[in-house]
Design an enzyme around this catalytic site. Structure first.
Site, mmCIF file in Angstrom:
data_model
loop_
_atom_site.group_PDB
_atom_site.id
_atom_site.type_symbol
_atom_site.label_atom_id
_atom_site.label_comp_id
_atom_site.label_asym_id
_atom_site.label_seq_id
_atom_site.Cartn_x
_atom_site.Cartn_y
_atom_site.Cartn_z
ATOM 1 N N GLY A 99 61.738 44.348 41.516
ATOM 2 C CA GLY A 99 60.782 43.381 42.067
ATOM 3 C C GLY A 99 61.115 42.972 43.486
ATOM 4 O O GLY A 99 62.153 43.336 44.040
ATOM 5 N N GLY A 101 62.733 41.054 45.693
ATOM 6 C CA GLY A 101 63.831 40.102 45.645
ATOM 7 C C GLY A 101 64.007 39.341 46.951
ATOM 8 O O GLY A 101 64.675 38.310 47.006
ATOM 9 N N ARG A 102 63.441 39.882 48.004
ATOM 10 C CA ARG A 102 63.525 39.172 49.283
ATOM 11 C C ARG A 102 62.260 39.386 50.110
ATOM 12 O O ARG A 102 62.219 39.027 51.292
ATOM 13 C CB ARG A 102 64.749 39.603 50.069
ATOM 14 N N LYS A 122 59.813 39.956 54.958
ATOM 15 C CA LYS A 122 61.024 40.516 54.340
ATOM 16 C C LYS A 122 62.222 39.693 54.797
ATOM 17 O O LYS A 122 62.521 39.639 55.993
ATOM 18 C CB LYS A 122 61.195 41.986 54.736
ATOM 19 N N ASP A 134 70.660 36.987 47.914
ATOM 20 C CA ASP A 134 70.252 35.728 48.540
ATOM 21 C C ASP A 134 68.821 35.711 49.080
ATOM 22 O O ASP A 134 68.380 34.712 49.649
ATOM 23 C CB ASP A 134 71.225 35.386 49.683
ATOM 24 N N GLY A 135 68.113 36.822 48.963
ATOM 25 C CA GLY A 135 66.732 36.837 49.437
ATOM 26 C C GLY A 135 66.581 36.934 50.947
ATOM 27 O O GLY A 135 65.474 36.862 51.479
ATOM 28 N N ARG A 199 54.270 50.347 44.748
ATOM 29 C CA ARG A 199 55.249 51.443 44.694
ATOM 30 C C ARG A 199 55.145 52.160 43.351
ATOM 31 O O ARG A 199 54.560 51.621 42.409
ATOM 32 C CB ARG A 199 56.663 50.851 44.822
ATOM 33 N N ASP A 270 61.402 52.873 43.468
ATOM 34 C CA ASP A 270 60.858 51.588 43.932
ATOM 35 C C ASP A 270 60.651 51.599 45.440
ATOM 36 O O ASP A 270 60.076 50.657 45.989
ATOM 37 C CB ASP A 270 61.784 50.420 43.535
ATOM 38 N N ASN A 271 61.098 52.657 46.104
ATOM 39 C CA ASN A 271 60.881 52.767 47.544
ATOM 40 C C ASN A 271 59.884 53.870 47.880
ATOM 41 O O ASN A 271 59.882 54.399 48.986
ATOM 42 C CB ASN A 271 62.215 53.025 48.258
HETATM 43 P P1 AMP Z 1 66.322 48.350 48.230
HETATM 44 O O1 AMP Z 1 67.153 49.449 47.656
HETATM 45 O O2 AMP Z 1 66.840 47.753 49.504
HETATM 46 O O3 AMP Z 1 64.897 48.746 48.358
HETATM 47 O O4 AMP Z 1 66.372 47.116 47.208
HETATM 48 C C1 AMP Z 1 66.416 47.261 45.819
HETATM 49 C C2 AMP Z 1 66.151 45.940 45.159
HETATM 50 O O5 AMP Z 1 67.094 44.966 45.565
HETATM 51 C C3 AMP Z 1 64.778 45.359 45.437
HETATM 52 O O6 AMP Z 1 64.310 44.755 44.261
HETATM 53 C C4 AMP Z 1 65.073 44.317 46.491
HETATM 54 O O7 AMP Z 1 64.128 43.284 46.504
HETATM 55 C C5 AMP Z 1 66.436 43.816 46.067
HETATM 56 N N1 AMP Z 1 67.198 43.250 47.178
HETATM 57 C C6 AMP Z 1 67.773 43.903 48.210
HETATM 58 N N2 AMP Z 1 68.383 43.046 49.052
HETATM 59 C C7 AMP Z 1 68.187 41.803 48.546
HETATM 60 C C8 AMP Z 1 68.569 40.487 48.954
HETATM 61 N N3 AMP Z 1 69.285 40.262 50.051
HETATM 62 N N4 AMP Z 1 68.177 39.455 48.176
HETATM 63 C C9 AMP Z 1 67.460 39.651 47.063
HETATM 64 N N5 AMP Z 1 67.081 40.850 46.630
HETATM 65 C C10 AMP Z 1 67.434 41.928 47.350
HETATM 66 MG MG MG Z 2 63.194 48.590 48.128
#
Ligand code: AMP
Ligand code: MG
Length: 518
Positions: A99, A101-102, A122, A134-135, A199, A270-271
């Site tokens: 989901g 997350g940030r 973002k 931490d979002g 996605r 998810d990307n």
């Molecule tokens: P990513 O591989 O960067 O696309 O992220 C994978 C997952 O981790 C996604 O659900 C993002 O929303 C979550 N995520 C990455 N960095 C953070 C962050 N700093 N705070 C909260 N969620 C994160």
């Molecule tokens: Mg991602």
């Protein structure tokens, strides 16, 4: 005054819980959540092209209302912030609920032409999907996402876009090298823009949870909103046709990445955008010395799952995961096999056309293949810069081939000397082939220069812009954004931005390898 039409929110089931607590969210595509305010937002950069697309003025975006909205300190009337629920396969394994997350979507803008643009912050603070994090986002990763989104667009490659880059005035703690050495870094927020942020993982989560009803609702919504060309299809053929289109778009996208030497670095499901856009710029990178095994992502260094040369196979693997999710709605293997076959065919066709264009042939012939394989092998072993090589290849004179025009693409004089005899033999063969191809030399040069960029966002350039921005000077961000607007044009005075990776950057963090910590 912007017109908002928040269809994702209005037409899809949402999470009844409006608290901002970490949780598993079931039977819902989104959760309402407000961005967390930041201390002292400053607008560092914005994209003029996106301003125009959104029909905003420079005065608008610099106004207190907009700077607040772009940093999570307020909302503009019509915005209804929410985070999306999705899952994903990470590094080959099902990871469950991920989901936003940030990332926090603000809403969908419709401009006067009827174009739909979803705005998404973002790094805007925690959401119910933040898991252990931490979002937030740091300045370095935000500069990279902002610049690369726009650079890809100007290269003609499908991508999510970036409207703005804001520094928050807050610090963010990151252990960049995962070595137990956390540092305080500057926080930042990018406002990303896309017709859709859906996605593959948005579909996978419902299939994995055996929630067919929500899966079907999301599929119908996606087709209605984002694939209007399918409206005329009979209901029973729509899923197959839609999957086929997603396969074709994904194939075209990956072929384009391969054309310019872009490595995404984290091709988890998810990307992967359902629209076939480049999405989620994290530890991505640009190939300097040609190397199919190169991955920019430190987390990927051991397995090299997401290295340059594997991207076509990984995209297919990801499409297989999407097929698996959709299969529960229509359990007919053939329709998914056909889509995947179409992926293979489209990729091969696109890649063939790209090779012909990159090497300057008017007509592609299958018997060119050994010659092309030979030069890629040479480029790898002799450490030849991909961007520089193809640009200089346009200067080869078919009647008088001269190897010195390619020398500037070599990283190592010693390796260049070693491989000179093989390069000379290759060049003679190539000159012969373009001579036989019989294209007007000026036309060939121009055609090659329209697919082989002069300027790409080399990793070390982004890092220089970041280092300066970190010291309070964001001028190089603007300068790079401007150069990358016309990546195929020679830009007198800007040659420095086309320079090969300097020695100091060969092993420097941010220039050769990047961590996911962002
Ligand atoms: P990513 O591989 O960067 O696309 O992220 C994978 C997952 O981790 C996604 O659900 C993002 O929303 C979550 N995520 C990455 N960095 C953070 C962050 N700093 N705070 C909260 N969620 C994160
Ligand atoms: Mg991602």
């Amino acid at each position: 005054m912007l017109t908002f039409d928040n269809r994702f929110l209005q037409e899809l089931p949402g999470d009844p819980d409006t608290s901002n607590q970490l949780r598993q969210v079931f039977n819902a595509c989104w959760s309402r959540v407000m961005p967390t305010p930041v201390a002292a937002p400053t607008l560092l950069a914005y994209s003029e092209e996106m301003l125009h697309a959104l029909e905003l003025s420079e005065a608008d975006i610099q106004s207190a209302d907009w700077v607040n909205a772009l940093s999570g300190n307020g909302i503009i009337p019509g915005m209804q912030p929410y985070a999306m629920c999705y899952g994903g396969h990470q590094f080959g394994n099902w990871a469950g609920q991920l989901g936003d997350g940030r990332a926090i979507s603000l809403g969908e803008v419709i401009n006067s032409k009827g174009d739909r643009w979803e705005l998404q912050l973002k790094g805007a603070g925690v959401t119910p999907y933040s898991r252990m994090a931490d979002g937030r986002a740091v300045l370095r990763s935000s500069v990279r996402e902002f610049l690369c989104s726009e650079a890809m667009h100007h290269l003609g490659i499908p991508t999510t876009r970036a409207l703005s880059l804001v520094q928050t005035g807050d610090v963010v703690i990151r252990d960049m090298f995962y070595n137990g050495n956390p540092q305080a870094e500057k926080g930042a927020i990018v406002c990303r823009v896309s017709p859709s942020f859906i996605r593959f993982g948005n579909f996978e989560i419902f299939a994995m949870r055996e929630d067919k009803a929500t899966l079907q609702t999301l599929v119908d919504f996606t087709i209605n909103r984002d694939f209007p060309e399918l409206a005329a299809y009979p209901q029973e053929e729509r899923l197959a046709e839609w999957f086929a289109i997603v396969c074709v778009r994904t194939a075209r996208l990956i072929a384009q990445w391969m054309r310019v030497g872009f490595v995404h670095g984290v091709m988890n499901t998810d990307n992967m955008s359902i629209l076939g856009l480049t999405i989620d710029y994290g530890p991505y990178g640009w190939v300097d010395n040609f190397d199919p095994g190169w991955t920019p992502n430190t987390t990927d260094a051991a397995g090299r799952r997401y290295c340059f040369g594997r991207q076509p196979d990984i995209a297919r693997w990801n499409l297989e995961r999407l097929a698996q999710a959709l299969y529960s709605l229509q359990p007919e293997r053939e329709i998914f096999d056909e889509g995947l076959m179409l992926y293979d065919q489209t990729y091969n066709k696109e890649w063939g056309a790209i090779l012909a264009a990159k090497f300057g042939f008017a007509l592609w012939r299958d018997d060119y293949e050994p010659m092309i394989n030979e030069v890629f092998d040479l480029m790898y072993h002799a450490e030849i810069d991909m961007t520089e090589f193809f640009r200089k290849l346009a200067l080869v004179d078919a009647t008088q081939p001269d190897l010195t025009v390619l020398e500037s693409a070599a990283y190592s004089p010693a390796l260049w000397d070693t491989f000179k005899p093989r390069f000379t033999a290759w060049l003679n063969q190539y000159a012969h082939a373009i001579h036989a191809d019989d294209r007007d030399p000026a036309e060939r040069r121009q055609a090659m220069n329209s697919v082989n960029p002069r300027y790409v966002l080399r990793n070390y350039l982004a890092q220089q812009a970041i280092d300066l921005a970190d010291q309070g000077d964001s001028s190089m961000i603007d300068e790079l954004l401007d150069v990358l607007r016309k990546p195929y044009d020679e830009q007198p005075g800007k040659e420095g931005f086309a320079a090969l990776r300097p020695d100091w950057a060969r092993h420097k963090a941010g220039c050769s390898m990047l961590s996911c910590s962002s």
